[in-house]
Design a protein around this motif. Sequence first.
Motif, short mmCIF file in Angstrom:
data_model
loop_
_atom_site.label_atom_id
_atom_site.label_comp_id
_atom_site.label_asym_id
_atom_site.label_seq_id
_atom_site.Cartn_x
_atom_site.Cartn_y
_atom_site.Cartn_z
N ARG A 65 0.84 -1.21 0.00
CA ARG A 65 0.00 0.00 0.00
C ARG A 65 0.87 1.26 0.00
O ARG A 65 0.53 2.25 -0.66
N PHE A 66 1.98 1.24 0.74
CA PHE A 66 2.89 2.39 0.75
C PHE A 66 3.41 2.65 -0.66
O PHE A 66 3.44 3.81 -1.11
N PHE A 67 3.84 1.61 -1.36
CA PHE A 67 4.31 1.79 -2.73
C PHE A 67 3.21 2.32 -3.63
O PHE A 67 3.44 3.22 -4.46
N ALA A 68 2.01 1.77 -3.51
CA ALA A 68 0.91 2.19 -4.37
C ALA A 68 0.59 3.67 -4.18
O ALA A 68 0.32 4.39 -5.14
N ARG A 69 0.65 4.13 -2.94
CA ARG A 69 0.34 5.53 -2.63
C ARG A 69 1.47 6.48 -3.03
O ARG A 69 1.22 7.59 -3.51
N ASN A 70 2.72 6.06 -2.83
CA ASN A 70 3.85 6.98 -2.91
C ASN A 70 4.75 6.82 -4.13
O ASN A 70 5.50 7.74 -4.46
N ILE A 71 4.69 5.66 -4.80
CA ILE A 71 5.58 5.42 -5.93
C ILE A 71 4.80 5.07 -7.19
O ILE A 71 4.92 5.73 -8.21
N GLY A 72 3.98 4.03 -7.12
CA GLY A 72 3.18 3.68 -8.30
C GLY A 72 2.67 2.25 -8.24
O GLY A 72 3.18 1.40 -7.50
N GLY A 73 1.65 1.99 -9.05
CA GLY A 73 1.03 0.67 -9.07
C GLY A 73 1.95 -0.42 -9.59
O GLY A 73 1.92 -1.56 -9.11
N VAL A 74 2.74 -0.10 -10.60
CA VAL A 74 3.65 -1.10 -11.16
C VAL A 74 4.64 -1.56 -10.09
O VAL A 74 4.88 -2.77 -9.91
#
Length: 358
Positions: free
Chosen positions: A190-199
């Motif tokens: 979830r942290f990656f999805a919010r702050n970096i991207g879905g891929v």
Amino acid sequence: MTSLRGPSTRSLLQAFPAAIVRHLPRTQRAKHFQARLEAGRYDLLPAIASAGNPFTDGDPLFRAVDYLLLTGAMQDLPDLAALARISDVFAAKIWKGVCLWHEGHDEQARAEFERIFDDHSHSGFARRAARAWAMYLSLPRFQPAGPGAPPPLMQFWDTVPPADVAAEMRTWEALGDSAYTRFDAAEAVRFFARNIGGVEADLLAACPHPAVQSDYFRLGWLMVHGGVYVDADARMRGGFAALYPRLGDKTLLWFRTRAAEMTVINGFIAAPPDAPFVQHAFKLACRRLASDETRHVFDYAGPTLLTQAALRLFERDRLGDVASLSDGFIAARIMGQFDASYKRDTRNWRRWMAERGS
């Protein structure tokens, strides 16, 4: 580096005849080796080491080099010549390069490391380590900054941590207080999805082992957030509480100085947000995880990748504001890993790789 307890214990170990020591079990020989090293009795080290490597982490010659790095006694490097003579050829060559460097012959040392790199009788891993030593010797050593606000501190465990790991994590949490964050795999995605991207979030979710998830996630978290990452199975050293507010805002990289085959170790790593090294390593990890190639755990986002990323930037003069930490400094003032229960099953990446046949 872990020191021996009490002057009487050290004196007893130092006085023990080397001819007897070499017949003792490995763990006992390691203690005697360390005692003689601390006493400056370098002439007695080869007798202990000739019976076989007493250490599980590193080799005798570079355990001695690491100790001299920690204590600042690099003028004693030539006194390890007898130990170098019984070491393997690669380790002896690296030791020679380190000696040249500390005698002030920087260009000769670089030439020596390049000769090792060009020698294809050594493995690719070893050859790259020669350049890593040149990089380590060129970088400034970490010097504690003036007291400041403790940086954010993060740890990762993919699910519910085992009891012994959870107990150690609580000591870091108590130190970090409001600056401490713990992530599990779902929270990390979830942290990656919010702050970096879905891929990138999908790549994190699809990592082949929790160790790879941890390696990849710490890079993304450091890139976005900045702060300090510490392994969940790390036991805090007593001096770290005082050191913690003095880490400053440089990128701090731990180098494997107890072994001739040097790598950048990621059990402890600190960086400000968007540090050039972390950004480059994260992008390289994304590319590797997106490929279908099966790799060693360290090659996805771990020490091998970090070493390659650091060398690429260093050789282009783009590494940024980086300071180095030695094995001895980490062990003496920051952390040591303990024999956690999970290491006896496939949560240990080594066992997982062995069962996978890789």
